[in-house]
Write a protein that holds these residues in place. Sequence first.
Motif, mmCIF file in Angstrom:
data_model
loop_
_atom_site.group_PDB
_atom_site.id
_atom_site.type_symbol
_atom_site.label_atom_id
_atom_site.label_comp_id
_atom_site.label_asym_id
_atom_site.label_seq_id
_atom_site.Cartn_x
_atom_site.Cartn_y
_atom_site.Cartn_z
ATOM 1 N N ASP A 57 1.019 -1.138 0.053
ATOM 2 C CA ASP A 57 0.133 -0.023 0.085
ATOM 3 C C ASP A 57 0.832 1.322 -0.125
ATOM 4 O O ASP A 57 0.361 2.364 -0.563
ATOM 5 C CB ASP A 57 -0.924 -0.044 1.188
ATOM 6 N N ALA A 58 2.046 1.106 0.682
ATOM 7 C CA ALA A 58 2.861 2.408 0.901
ATOM 8 C C ALA A 58 4.279 1.684 1.146
ATOM 9 O O ALA A 58 4.517 0.599 1.462
ATOM 10 C CB ALA A 58 2.420 3.165 2.178
ATOM 11 N N ILE A 59 5.249 2.632 0.779
ATOM 12 C CA ILE A 59 6.649 2.384 0.910
ATOM 13 C C ILE A 59 7.364 3.604 1.086
ATOM 14 O O ILE A 59 6.916 4.730 0.973
ATOM 15 C CB ILE A 59 7.013 1.598 -0.354
ATOM 16 N N PHE A 60 8.680 3.488 2.036
ATOM 17 C CA PHE A 60 9.331 4.634 2.069
ATOM 18 C C PHE A 60 10.471 4.726 1.030
ATOM 19 O O PHE A 60 11.079 3.722 0.967
ATOM 20 C CB PHE A 60 10.125 4.617 3.467
ATOM 21 N N LEU A 61 10.657 5.967 0.561
ATOM 22 C CA LEU A 61 11.757 6.384 -0.184
ATOM 23 C C LEU A 61 12.686 7.032 0.211
ATOM 24 O O LEU A 61 12.450 8.035 0.993
ATOM 25 C CB LEU A 61 11.222 7.103 -1.775
ATOM 26 N N GLU A 62 13.996 6.988 0.048
ATOM 27 C CA GLU A 62 15.116 7.645 0.959
ATOM 28 C C GLU A 62 15.164 8.982 -0.145
ATOM 29 O O GLU A 62 15.904 8.645 -1.407
ATOM 30 C CB GLU A 62 16.261 6.768 1.050
ATOM 31 N N LEU A 63 15.198 10.076 0.097
ATOM 32 C CA LEU A 63 15.104 11.347 -0.657
ATOM 33 C C LEU A 63 15.895 12.213 0.077
ATOM 34 O O LEU A 63 15.654 12.825 1.275
ATOM 35 C CB LEU A 63 13.868 11.741 -1.085
ATOM 36 N N ARG A 64 16.989 12.681 -0.237
ATOM 37 C CA ARG A 64 18.174 13.340 0.436
ATOM 38 C C ARG A 64 18.208 13.217 1.845
ATOM 39 O O ARG A 64 18.023 13.989 2.884
ATOM 40 C CB ARG A 64 17.073 14.932 0.389
ATOM 41 N N ASN A 65 18.502 11.969 2.208
ATOM 42 C CA ASN A 65 18.654 11.271 3.337
ATOM 43 C C ASN A 65 17.313 11.226 4.359
ATOM 44 O O ASN A 65 17.642 11.260 5.899
ATOM 45 C CB ASN A 65 19.898 12.014 4.031
ATOM 46 N N ASN A 66 16.199 11.546 3.898
ATOM 47 C CA ASN A 66 15.280 11.416 4.832
ATOM 48 C C ASN A 66 14.199 10.318 4.106
ATOM 49 O O ASN A 66 14.356 10.103 2.953
ATOM 50 C CB ASN A 66 14.360 12.761 4.477
ATOM 51 N N LEU A 67 13.304 9.502 4.953
ATOM 52 C CA LEU A 67 12.637 8.756 4.485
ATOM 53 C C LEU A 67 11.227 9.184 4.349
ATOM 54 O O LEU A 67 10.503 9.898 5.045
ATOM 55 C CB LEU A 67 12.411 7.370 5.652
ATOM 56 N N VAL A 68 10.769 9.154 3.143
ATOM 57 C CA VAL A 68 9.248 9.965 2.562
ATOM 58 C C VAL A 68 8.283 8.775 2.284
ATOM 59 O O VAL A 68 8.757 7.939 1.498
ATOM 60 C CB VAL A 68 9.695 10.715 1.650
ATOM 61 N N PRO A 69 7.035 8.835 2.890
ATOM 62 C CA PRO A 69 6.364 7.693 2.468
ATOM 63 C C PRO A 69 5.566 8.212 1.126
ATOM 64 O O PRO A 69 5.270 9.205 1.060
ATOM 65 C CB PRO A 69 5.314 7.782 3.714
ATOM 66 N N PHE A 70 5.504 7.033 0.455
ATOM 67 C CA PHE A 70 4.853 7.288 -1.049
ATOM 68 C C PHE A 70 3.794 5.977 -0.963
ATOM 69 O O PHE A 70 3.981 5.070 -0.568
ATOM 70 C CB PHE A 70 5.935 6.854 -2.046
ATOM 71 N N PHE A 71 2.593 6.523 -1.483
ATOM 72 C CA PHE A 71 1.429 5.510 -1.479
ATOM 73 C C PHE A 71 1.501 4.822 -2.796
ATOM 74 O O PHE A 71 1.946 5.374 -4.125
ATOM 75 C CB PHE A 71 0.078 6.020 -1.224
ATOM 76 N N VAL A 72 1.130 3.502 -2.922
ATOM 77 C CA VAL A 72 1.308 2.720 -4.112
ATOM 78 C C VAL A 72 -0.083 2.702 -4.714
ATOM 79 O O VAL A 72 -0.840 2.128 -4.083
ATOM 80 C CB VAL A 72 1.936 1.406 -3.806
ATOM 81 N N GLU A 73 -0.203 2.993 -5.890
ATOM 82 C CA GLU A 73 -1.290 2.855 -6.854
ATOM 83 C C GLU A 73 -1.407 1.334 -7.251
ATOM 84 O O GLU A 73 -2.528 0.717 -6.972
ATOM 85 C CB GLU A 73 -1.544 3.736 -7.955
ATOM 86 N N ASN A 74 -0.404 0.722 -7.875
ATOM 87 C CA ASN A 74 -0.407 -0.576 -8.051
ATOM 88 C C ASN A 74 1.176 -0.924 -8.282
ATOM 89 O O ASN A 74 2.035 -0.044 -8.466
ATOM 90 C CB ASN A 74 -1.396 -0.913 -9.300
ATOM 91 N N SER A 75 1.188 -2.046 -8.237
ATOM 92 C CA SER A 75 2.570 -2.633 -8.374
ATOM 93 C C SER A 75 2.372 -4.001 -8.679
ATOM 94 O O SER A 75 1.376 -4.927 -8.685
ATOM 95 C CB SER A 75 3.444 -2.705 -7.089
ATOM 96 N N GLN A 76 3.539 -4.662 -9.515
ATOM 97 C CA GLN A 76 3.386 -6.316 -9.922
ATOM 98 C C GLN A 76 4.929 -6.554 -10.398
ATOM 99 O O GLN A 76 5.617 -5.725 -10.806
ATOM 100 C CB GLN A 76 2.464 -6.383 -11.400
ATOM 101 N N LEU A 77 5.315 -7.941 -10.245
ATOM 102 C CA LEU A 77 6.299 -8.312 -10.765
ATOM 103 C C LEU A 77 6.672 -8.185 -12.279
ATOM 104 O O LEU A 77 5.667 -8.236 -12.918
ATOM 105 C CB LEU A 77 6.764 -9.672 -10.074
ATOM 106 N N HIS A 78 7.875 -7.847 -12.561
ATOM 107 C CA HIS A 78 8.262 -7.572 -13.908
ATOM 108 C C HIS A 78 9.566 -8.427 -14.167
ATOM 109 O O HIS A 78 10.524 -8.036 -13.634
ATOM 110 C CB HIS A 78 8.462 -6.068 -14.134
ATOM 111 N N LYS A 79 9.441 -9.721 -14.964
ATOM 112 C CA LYS A 79 10.683 -10.353 -15.378
ATOM 113 C C LYS A 79 11.068 -11.012 -14.067
ATOM 114 O O LYS A 79 12.470 -10.959 -14.126
ATOM 115 C CB LYS A 79 11.688 -9.364 -16.357
ATOM 116 N N SER A 80 10.345 -11.338 -13.202
ATOM 117 C CA SER A 80 10.625 -11.957 -12.031
ATOM 118 C C SER A 80 11.342 -11.147 -10.916
ATOM 119 O O SER A 80 11.395 -11.314 -9.667
ATOM 120 C CB SER A 80 11.208 -13.398 -12.372
#
Length: 176
Positions: A38-61
């Motif tokens: 649903d959400a994941i933290f991205l490291e941007l300029r040494n801070n963890l910023v929450p991002f919400f995931v619209e959709n995700s799927q495996l790509h080429k395993s």
Amino acid sequence: MQKEDCFYLGKIVKKYSFKGEVLAKLDTDQPELYENLDAIFLELRNNLVPFFVENSQLHKSELLRIKFEDVDDEADADAIIKSGLYLPLATLPKLEGNKFYFHEVIGFTVTDKNFGDVGTVKAINDATAQSLFEIDRDGIEVLIPMNDEFILKVDRDSKTILVETPEGLIDLYLEE
């Protein structure tokens, strides 16, 4: 969210589409566990910023294709390329038996079936072909390969790992 409360899941490696989708290389043996976040933290300029995931799927395993909310074009995607992905430690599935996460066994006492007490796990070295326990034995570093055949028992309650290493392996580190 602080970095020490999270684990490194992987890294965004490239853009996938002109709609802001990105591909992430995951640092896991089981990428399918992270397919429906649903959400994941991205490291941007040494801070963890929450991002919400619209959709995700495996790509080429081995890659995860992710569409984040509010990342809607190539410029938005460019801004997050090479960002580390983090999840809270609490979201890790619990492992049973002799399976463990590297961060989980730091501070555990290692005992060899034949040698006796070896020392305390201070780090895991996974930069080599085979991951190694880095054990502190009264200031002397002892390296033991993390080989399934060597690990007899991981006891989370007593914070101990019982190993059986080839004869003489530990002595190599203790000889003057």
